[in-house]
Design a protein around this motif. Structure first.
Motif: not given
Length: 120
Positions: A57-59, A64-65, A101-102
């Motif tokens: 998933t995007r989440d 991970v990043f 945060p992204s």
């Protein structure tokens, strides 16, 4: 992919592994896949990894990043390899509050010191 194939079973393993172990990242799941003996060829491993990757998933990618960015900042702080502790960000709690945060910002002084260390 036929039902019951080794690729299908490892795809299921990766999906379950990520869902049931939120602390695991894709790399850990891939390493687990690599240590299973039923995969006979590199093509089977690549197919299993590709399928598992496509189901994240995007989440999960964001988590991970964020962990990767945090780890890289810690490496720059000590000018060393990966023998450091990654600070716990409480990503689940921040996500629940809608303030996760992204991306992480690397303090300028850490960046500058790491750049100087790399040039030596």
């Amino acid at each position: 992919m036929s039902p019951g194939s080794s690729t299908e079973s490892y795809t299921a393993f990766a999906r379950i592994g990520l869902r049931e172990n939120p602390g695991k990242n894709l790399n850990q799941v891939i390493q687990s896949l690599q240590h299973q003996s039923a995969l006979q060829t590199i093509d089977e491993l690549i197919a299993a990894i590709g399928t598992a990757f496509s189901q994240l998933t995007r989440d999960k990618f964001n988590n991970v990043f964020l962990t990767l960015q945090s780890h890289l900042i810690e490496i720059m702080k000590v000018n060393d390899g990966n023998n450091n502790k990654i600070p716990h960000m409480q990503k689940g709690h921040l996500d629940h509050l809608n303030i996760l945060p992204s991306r992480l910002e690397c303090p300028r002084n850490i960046y500058d010191e790491a750049t100087v260390a790399l040039q030596q």
